[in-house]
Motif scaffolding. Structure first.
Motif, PDB file in Angstrom:
ATOM      1  N   GLU A 251      85.117  60.165 -52.004  1.00 42.52           N
ATOM      2  CA  GLU A 251      85.510  60.401 -50.617  1.00 42.52           C
ATOM      3  C   GLU A 251      84.312  60.683 -49.727  1.00 42.52           C
ATOM      4  OE1 GLU A 251      86.548  62.013 -53.232  1.00 42.52           O
ATOM      5  OE2 GLU A 251      88.747  61.927 -53.407  1.00 42.52           O
ATOM      6  N   TYR A 252      83.360  61.435 -50.263  1.00 45.49           N
ATOM      7  CA  TYR A 252      82.183  61.827 -49.493  1.00 45.49           C
ATOM      8  C   TYR A 252      80.965  61.816 -50.411  1.00 45.49           C
ATOM      9  CZ  TYR A 252      85.770  63.678 -46.333  1.00 45.49           C
ATOM     10  OH  TYR A 252      86.867  63.821 -45.514  1.00 45.49           O
ATOM     11  N   ALA A 253      79.801  61.892 -49.791  1.00 48.20           N
ATOM     12  CA  ALA A 253      78.558  62.059 -50.550  1.00 48.20           C
ATOM     13  C   ALA A 253      78.383  63.549 -50.834  1.00 48.20           C
ATOM     14  CB  ALA A 253      77.372  61.505 -49.759  1.00 48.20           C
ATOM     15  N   PHE A 254      79.158  64.046 -51.809  1.00 47.42           N
ATOM     16  CA  PHE A 254      79.239  65.484 -52.081  1.00 47.42           C
ATOM     17  C   PHE A 254      77.865  66.083 -52.386  1.00 47.42           C
ATOM     18  CE2 PHE A 254      83.547  64.009 -53.211  1.00 47.42           C
ATOM     19  CZ  PHE A 254      84.288  64.869 -52.418  1.00 47.42           C
ATOM     20  N   GLY A 255      77.571  67.191 -51.705  1.00 52.02           N
ATOM     21  CA  GLY A 255      76.375  67.963 -51.995  1.00 52.02           C
ATOM     22  C   GLY A 255      75.083  67.399 -51.465  1.00 52.02           C
TER      23      GLY A 255
ATOM     24  N   GLU B 214      67.296  72.117 -59.157  1.00 50.39           N
ATOM     25  CA  GLU B 214      67.862  71.611 -57.905  1.00 50.39           C
ATOM     26  C   GLU B 214      69.169  72.295 -57.553  1.00 50.39           C
ATOM     27  OE1 GLU B 214      67.446  67.331 -57.231  1.00 50.39           O
ATOM     28  OE2 GLU B 214      69.575  67.318 -56.699  1.00 50.39           O
ATOM     29  N   ASN B 215      70.051  72.464 -58.527  1.00 54.65           N
ATOM     30  CA  ASN B 215      71.323  73.159 -58.313  1.00 54.65           C
ATOM     31  C   ASN B 215      71.608  74.021 -59.535  1.00 54.65           C
ATOM     32  OD1 ASN B 215      73.934  74.039 -57.861  1.00 54.65           O
ATOM     33  ND2 ASN B 215      74.732  72.032 -57.294  1.00 54.65           N
TER      34      ASN B 215
ATOM     35  N   ASP C  71      80.190  69.906 -60.637  1.00 54.06           N
ATOM     36  CA  ASP C  71      80.122  68.802 -61.582  1.00 54.06           C
ATOM     37  C   ASP C  71      79.251  67.691 -61.003  1.00 54.06           C
ATOM     38  OD1 ASP C  71      81.805  69.944 -63.476  1.00 54.06           O
ATOM     39  OD2 ASP C  71      83.614  69.125 -62.516  1.00 54.06           O
ATOM     40  N   LEU C  72      78.652  66.921 -61.901  1.00 53.96           N
ATOM     41  CA  LEU C  72      77.991  65.695 -61.486  1.00 53.96           C
ATOM     42  C   LEU C  72      79.040  64.596 -61.398  1.00 53.96           C
ATOM     43  CD1 LEU C  72      74.770  65.695 -63.716  1.00 53.96           C
ATOM     44  CD2 LEU C  72      74.947  66.344 -61.321  1.00 53.96           C
ATOM     45  N   VAL C  73      79.150  63.966 -60.238  1.00 52.91           N
ATOM     46  CA  VAL C  73      80.092  62.867 -60.063  1.00 52.91           C
ATOM     47  C   VAL C  73      79.328  61.639 -59.596  1.00 52.91           C
ATOM     48  CG1 VAL C  73      82.101  64.316 -59.648  1.00 52.91           C
ATOM     49  CG2 VAL C  73      80.628  63.677 -57.736  1.00 52.91           C
ATOM     50  N   TYR C  74      79.842  60.454 -59.972  1.00 50.34           N
ATOM     51  CA  TYR C  74      79.176  59.189 -59.684  1.00 50.34           C
ATOM     52  C   TYR C  74      80.179  58.231 -59.051  1.00 50.34           C
ATOM     53  CZ  TYR C  74      76.065  61.110 -63.294  1.00 50.34           C
ATOM     54  OH  TYR C  74      75.250  61.928 -64.044  1.00 50.34           O
ATOM     55  N   ASP C  75      79.691  57.397 -58.174  1.00 47.57           N
ATOM     56  CA  ASP C  75      80.525  56.320 -57.663  1.00 47.57           C
ATOM     57  C   ASP C  75      80.650  55.262 -58.744  1.00 47.57           C
ATOM     58  OD1 ASP C  75      81.456  54.012 -55.912  1.00 47.57           O
ATOM     59  OD2 ASP C  75      81.265  55.617 -54.444  1.00 47.57           O
TER      60      ASP C  75
ATOM     61  N   PHE D  83      76.116  62.999 -57.498  1.00 50.70           N
ATOM     62  CA  PHE D  83      76.461  63.882 -56.386  1.00 50.70           C
ATOM     63  C   PHE D  83      76.997  65.182 -56.970  1.00 50.70           C
ATOM     64  CE2 PHE D  83      76.797  59.561 -54.851  1.00 50.70           C
ATOM     65  CZ  PHE D  83      76.185  59.603 -53.610  1.00 50.70           C
ATOM     66  N   TYR D  84      76.952  66.272 -56.163  1.00 48.83           N
ATOM     67  CA  TYR D  84      77.425  67.582 -56.603  1.00 48.83           C
ATOM     68  C   TYR D  84      78.783  67.876 -55.954  1.00 48.83           C
ATOM     69  CZ  TYR D  84      72.601  68.440 -58.137  1.00 48.83           C
ATOM     70  OH  TYR D  84      71.387  68.363 -58.755  1.00 48.83           O
ATOM     71  N   ARG D  85      79.841  67.875 -56.780  1.00 47.90           N
ATOM     72  CA  ARG D  85      81.174  68.221 -56.288  1.00 47.90           C
ATOM     73  C   ARG D  85      81.693  69.429 -57.056  1.00 47.90           C
ATOM     74  NH1 ARG D  85      85.913  63.981 -57.218  1.00 47.90           N
ATOM     75  NH2 ARG D  85      85.776  64.928 -59.294  1.00 47.90           N
ATOM     76  N   ASN D  86      82.368  70.337 -56.349  1.00 45.56           N
ATOM     77  CA  ASN D  86      82.906  71.525 -56.993  1.00 45.56           C
ATOM     78  C   ASN D  86      83.823  71.147 -58.148  1.00 45.56           C
ATOM     79  OD1 ASN D  86      82.560  72.099 -53.894  1.00 45.56           O
ATOM     80  ND2 ASN D  86      82.367  74.087 -54.912  1.00 45.56           N
ATOM     81  N   ASN D  87      83.707  71.899 -59.238  1.00 49.25           N
ATOM     82  CA  ASN D  87      84.557  71.689 -60.402  1.00 49.25           C
ATOM     83  C   ASN D  87      86.019  71.928 -60.020  1.00 49.25           C
ATOM     84  OD1 ASN D  87      86.016  72.935 -62.933  1.00 49.25           O
ATOM     85  ND2 ASN D  87      84.356  71.651 -63.708  1.00 49.25           N
ATOM     86  N   LEU D  88      86.909  71.033 -60.413  1.00 43.08           N
ATOM     87  CA  LEU D  88      88.304  71.111 -59.975  1.00 43.08           C
ATOM     88  C   LEU D  88      89.059  72.251 -60.640  1.00 43.08           C
ATOM     89  CD1 LEU D  88      89.182  67.299 -59.824  1.00 43.08           C
ATOM     90  CD2 LEU D  88      88.192  68.794 -58.078  1.00 43.08           C
TER      91      LEU D  88
END
Length: 583
Positions: free
Chosen positions: A477-481, A376-377, A435-439, A423-428
């Motif tokens: 903040e957003y539904a990244f990716g 998927e990514n 990175d995989l991020v979760y609410d 969700f897919y958010r760019n690694n900081l």
């Protein structure tokens, strides 16, 4: 005087009886003329012949069978389908559409006699190949081999730094034992990508190709047994499988899989079913403890079962009553390991085979694996914490319709309370990775899926699929990716016995990622938005002879440099042409 009676019956001829009587007299006379019997030699005794004509021999009445002889109907011949595109679009390295199962119609069945070899080349140093080898269908067995390769030596950024390749092979086989069948599947894939989502303007020198390389090895095997008689009282399919995943950074995943589906008919309109799955993962990745590099191992166990009662009445009403129990050992965000949800569905055929309505209440745990995420990514950072998604109570409703011949429609709306949806958010630390991020809490997810399909005499086939998703995130903040809208318009046209044409148009709405991280004086994240994805693909096949044909296919013919994931620009026009050999 002796009397000899000759009886005429319905089964004996008088002449034969008379001849037999005369013969008997002659024999008697001969016997009397022999010496030693006390009678003068040569004397003929007086005799009278009486013929009785009024006697009739009767037989008992025979039993007659008036039932007609029943002959089994001849087997239906295999439907000969028109040539279709088994690999219409180019394997996407930049665009990964979220594929859903087609609910309004089954995909066309490829004729197993159509074995072929394909080879093509194109710009960006692209090489495309496929081998499709299958046995002819018969009543004893079936098997097939499908090998694919697609690669681009260069890409849209810094030449070979954005090159990519995908190679896969799938071997399947099935053996039939009366109403049962046993089979096996083997799959292998090797993919190579590069983390080219860096900002070249901020770098004095472009990164070395080997330093940004990522590769995946995926292997899968499964053996199963199933019942081939869908009208039998007992239907089943049970299987056991194994999947292995490994990448360039020594991250690995071994997954033991179990699955089973059993149904038992209580009557012509009701049945009991049980659907169960199990997954037992051993996940390994490098870790640093006290300055020393070691291997961290994590066990991830998953099990889910749904027993249900199904009713299909002749009035058009259908009903499913059941429960879904799921267990996952993942404890991210303090989610409960077990979950119990209803499995209720009510359907009604307003117009049989023309218009059906349905609604239901459900929920389940969705298994999340590195094996699937890598497809998927492919630009995920190596060290990730995976967790299964818990879709809580879910409400859904929809319809399917076939208003006119050749046209099929379907729509479905779903709302659920979901935990640990990734969700897919760019690694900081490195914006070229994700990175995989979760609410941190449960979020509401609303989805609307629609489809339309029109086909006319196997000449024209046009379809539209659209998905809208609303993610009510809280701590993020957003539904990244995750784009809010995805649409696909596709069609094929059989222009003649030699020329076949096709087109596909993809649209993805913009989604969010991270473009900058400010660490001083206060930590902050600046989110960025991708542009919309608009990708037009065309395909043409021209048959020169029954065995040889030429093909041409192209992606992104609108030449839009879109980004499916932030910082990852797609190739421009990508075209491939080649030759096909069929046998």
């Amino acid at each position: 005087m002796k009397r000899l009676q000759v009886i005429k019956s319905s089964f004996t001829t008088p002449r034969l009886l008379l001849a037999a009587g005369l013969s008997g007299l002659a024999l008697g006379a001969q016997a009397q003329s022999q010496p030693g019997k006390g009678r003068p030699r040569g004397t003929i005794q007086d005799a009278e012949i009486e013929v009785v004509k009024d006697r009739v021999n009767t037989l008992p009445e025979a039993t007659r069978n008036f039932e007609k002889i029943r002959l089994a109907p001849p087997p239906k011949p295999t439907r000969q389908l028109t040539y279709t595109y088994p690999d219409f679009r180019l394997p996407a390295t930049r665009l990964s559409p979220s594929v859903q199962v087609l609910t309004v119609a089954q995909e066309e069945l490829e004729p197993l006699t159509g074995n072929y070899l394909k080879l093509g080349v194109g710009n960006y140093g692209s090489v495309y190949g496929r081998a499709h080898l299958h046995a002819v269908r018969n009543s004893q067995y079936s098997y097939g081999l499908d090998v694919r390769h697609n690669s681009s030596r260069t890409g849209p950024v810094d030449g070979q730094n954005s090159g990519a390749s995908q190679t896969s092979a799938a071997l399947t086989g099935e053996y039939y034992l009366g109403t049962a069948a046993v089979g096996a599947e083997l799959n292998y894939a090797h993919d190579v990508y590069h983390f080219y989502g860096y900002d070249a303007a901020r770098l004095a020198v472009s990164p070395d190709q080997a330093a940004i390389r990522q590769s995946f090895n995926r292997f899968g095997a499964r053996a199963y047994a199933r019942n081939r008689a869908p009208d039998a009282p007992l239907t089943y399919e049970v299987g056991v499988g194994f999947r292995h995943f490994g990448d360039h950074y020594d991250v690995s995943e071994n997954n033991l899989l179990l699955d089973g589906k059993v149904g038992y008919a209580l009557s012509e309109t009701s049945r009991l079913t049980v659907d169960a799955q199990g997954s037992f993962i051993s996940d390994q990745q490098p870790a640093t403890f006290g300055g020393l590099i070691s291997t961290a191992t994590r066990k991830r166990n998953f099990f889910q079962v749904t027993p249900a009662y199904e009713l299909r009445s002749k009035t058009g009403l259908s009903l499913t009553l059941g429960l879904t129990y799921g267990y996952s050992s993942d404890t991210l965000n303090h989610v409960s390991k077990s979950q119990l949800n209803p499995a209720v569905r009510v359907g009604y055929a307003v117009v049989p085979e023309k218009f059906q309505l349905y609604a239901g209440l459900g929920g389940a745990i969705q298994r999340v694996t590195r094996y699937d995420l890598s497809q998927e990514n492919p630009w995920l950072a190596p060290s990730q914490t995976l967790a299964d998604t818990h879709a809580g109570p879910t409400v859904y409703a929809g319809f399917t319709a076939a208003p006119v011949s050749g046209l099929e429609l379907a729509a479905r709306a779903t709302y659920s309370r979901t935990k640990n949806l990734y969700f897919y958010r760019n690694n900081l630390d490195d914006l070229s990775k994700f990175d995989l991020v979760y609410d941190e809490s449960a979020i509401g997810v609303f989805s609307l899926h629609t489809e339309a399909l029109y086909s006319a005499a196997e000449k024209v086939r046009v379809g539209l699929k659209a998905d809208y998703n609303k993610y009510s995130v809280k701590s993020l903040e957003y539904a990244f990716g995750r784009p809010a809208f995805i649409g696909t318009l596709y069609g094929t046209y059989n222009a003649s016995n030699k020329l076949l044409l096709g087109a596909t148009l993809y649209y993805y709405s913009p989604n969010y990622g991270v473009i900058h991280v400010n660490r001083d004086p206060a930590f902050s994240i600046n989110a960025g938005q991708t542009n919309a994805v608009v990708d037009l693909s065309l395909r043409a096949d021209y048959r020169i002879t029954p065995k040889f044909s030429i093909f041409a296919m192209g992606n992104n013919l609108a030449n839009r440099h879109y980004q499916r994931y932030l910082n990852y620009q797609s190739q421009g026009i990508n075209a491939i042409g080649g030759l096909t050999y069929s046998f």
